[in-house]
Design an enzyme around this catalytic site. Structure first.
Site, PDB file in Angstrom:
ATOM      1  NE  ARG A 165       8.578  -4.684   3.490  1.00 53.20           N
ATOM      2  CZ  ARG A 165       8.041  -4.863   2.280  1.00 53.20           C
ATOM      3  NH1 ARG A 165       8.381  -4.030   1.291  1.00 53.20           N
ATOM      4  NH2 ARG A 165       7.218  -5.860   2.037  1.00 53.20           N
ATOM      5  CG  ASP A 453       2.650  -7.259  -0.912  1.00 48.12           C
ATOM      6  OD1 ASP A 453       2.139  -6.587  -1.833  1.00 48.12           O
ATOM      7  OD2 ASP A 453       3.885  -7.318  -0.740  1.00 48.12           O
TER       8      ASP A 453
END
Length: 536
Positions: A165, A453
């Site tokens: 990613r 996150d």
């Protein structure tokens, strides 16, 4: 180092960096920057214009100009690529060396190697993460932990498929300049991986695969598709070798799912329900619209509330209509030493994954290796109950019973739950703790038995801003004011100081950053943008 004309490396050159910052990789970054940067900037400006329109009373809807794409039954995405046929359980995590090894040993089918929300873009992380991926693919990765004395190496006979990613379109890379300008963080991550590991992955019988984050329109997907073609042509890789799964994690993208698949159809590997960023985007898009789009405490917004249910069901319907995988959202729970906490956490994960599997998802995410077996077991059970035997997916389940309207996607007001002082305190505490860790270079942090996150931190600070600027009254009758937020920041920082030495680390910077962003008159588009400027 041999650096192409017009390219400048502004970051420190560490050991083995020449294996990643190769002339070919740097030439590819320069090519992508020169060809695509103006379009990237225009698309980011378009995002701002859309938000202005929503603030002025506008709304989101399915696009009339792309109706033909949605109604055309003939097109489908490319068939699943090698290594991406079975995606029953995917583990996410940063490309830090120890976590890379743990992910490869996890038993998951796919590892999302994260250079975005679970990573901090310190220069050493940007290049070091690529080195870890290179070593992992070569089979040479190991790690000796100086603190614990433990030795880590890959022991699993079957390792997950690596899907990288890169950063989103909004994030820059200040350590690599082309013609004197900062480059796109996402294109840097993409190009470095493709140039160094792409052919190695092809030689292994798989390919270079990616997860694409935070897109807001099919035009942004078109930009990625053009980047893929430019890069494949430059490296002599056949077009269509690259495959990409798109995270549908912004509110606008939920109205353009089919168009996004269409733009990437030769490179598409499906869509993912990025639930945490989706909630953040709901707040961001309609932050000034009073009570119409207020969400309750973030931990009370489950996937079964009406607007989230509409979003996930539409995602499965859209993917399977076009032959693409539908991947469920993150289970953020991490195992605890407390058996009672574990019992509750595993039950919630099992319920969550059971709902996704029964809805037709082909797999789902977990944040910790300890949750892999539970997720896989749930999907195995549902597939067996459907009589699919050894089939690793549910692509045949078309969900033609699903008919989602724009009004259902926008029905935030029907979300049950309260806005509480405890929720406000939690947002403040989690937000500051996460920012402090992020500034130190750690983008995935365990807080209160959850893997936090950047997405969850964005929700936290956005709710504080929205509740303050809309004069929300908490469930205890208290109005959210600047003075209240400042007092709670003091109190939550005092609690943190009772268990942590806040004279060390980046606590003062984290508190200042979170406070300024939460209390500012103008809403900051992304928490990570001002935070990035505080990093070397």
């Amino acid at each position: 180092m041999d650096v192409p004309a017009g390219v400048e490396i502004a970051g420190t050159i560490g050991e083995r960096y020449d294996e990643i910052l190769t002339p070919q990789a740097l030439e590819l970054i320069a090519l992508l920057h020169r060809e695509l940067e103006k379009r990237r900037e225009d698309l980011l400006a378009r995002r701002g214009q859309r938000v202005q329109g929503l603030a002025a009373g506008g709304t989101l809807d399915f696009l009339p100009e792309t109706r033909e794409i949605r109604e055309d039954p003939s097109w489908r995405v490319a068939p699943p690529a090698p290594g991406l046929v079975d995606r029953r359980v995917e583990i996410t995590g940063p490309t830090e060396r120890k976590m890379t090894i743990n992910a490869l040993n996890s038993g998951a089918k796919v590892w999302l190697a994260d250079h975005e929300d679970a990573n901090t873009p310190l220069w050493e992380n940007v290049v070091g993460g690529q080195l870890n991926l290179l070593d992992a693919i070569r089979g040479t990765i190991s790690f000796d932990d100086a603190k614990s004395g433990k030795h880590y190496e890959v022991t699993a006979a079957e390792q997950p498929t690596i899907v990288v990613r890169p950063r989103g379109w909004h994030l820059p890379e200040k350590h690599l300049l082309v013609d004197g300008a900062r480059t796109s963080g996402g294109l840097v991550d993409f190009a470095l991986y493709l140039a160094t590991c792409g052919q190695l992955q092809i030689d292994r019988g798989q390919g270079p695969y990616f997860y694409l984050p935070k897109m807001e329109s099919h035009l942004e997907a078109r930009l990625w598709n053009d980047a893929f073609n430019l890069a494949q042509d430059f490296l002599g890789i056949p077009r269509g070798t690259i495959r990409a799964t798109v995270l549908i994690e912004t509110y606008p993208a939920a109205f353009e799912m089919e168009e996004i698949l269409y733009e990437l159809r030769d490179h598409s590997a499906g869509l993912n329900a990025g639930r945490w960023d989706y909630m953040f985007s709901v707040i961001k898009c309609f932050r000034t619209r009073g009570t119409e789009f207020l969400l309750p405490d973030r931990n009370s917004v489950t996937m079964t509330v009406p607007f989230m249910r509409a979003y996930t069901e539409l995602l499965v319907r859209t993917c399977h209509k076009r032959g693409a995988h539908a991947i469920g959202g993150m289970a953020a729970f991490i195992p605890s030493k407390d058996p009672e906490v574990n019992e509750v956490a595993f039950a919630k994960v099992r319920d969550d994954k059971t709902r996704e599997a029964n809805d037709g998802f082909d797999g789902s995410w977990v944040a910790h290796p300890g949750m892999v077996a539970t997720c896989k077991e749930v999907f195995d059970t549902v597939l067996a109950e459907r009589g699919l035997g050894e089939s690793p997916h549910q692509l045949d389940r078309l969900r033609e019973d699903v008919h989602v309207t724009a009004e259902q996607l926008l029905d935030v007001k029907a979300t049950p739950g309260d806005i509480t002082e405890a929720g406000l305190r939690s947002n403040i505490s989690v937000g500051i703790q996460y920012v402090e860790s992020w500034l130190r270079g750690m983008g995935a942090v365990g807080i209160n038995n959850l893997m936090e996150d950047a997405a969850t931190a964005e929700i936290s600070r956005s709710q504080v801003w929205q509740w303050l600027h809309n004069g929300v009254t908490l469930s205890n009758g208290t109005t959210v004011t600047r003075e209240l937020v400042e007092r709670l920041i003091d109190e939550e920082m005092a609690k943190i100081a009772e268990r942590t030495d806040t004279t060390q680390g980046r606590w003062a910077d984290a508190r200042r950053t979170f406070t300024e962003i939460s209390l500012a008159e103008e809403y900051a588009e992304f928490l990570t943008l001002p935070a990035y400027e505080q990093m070397p």
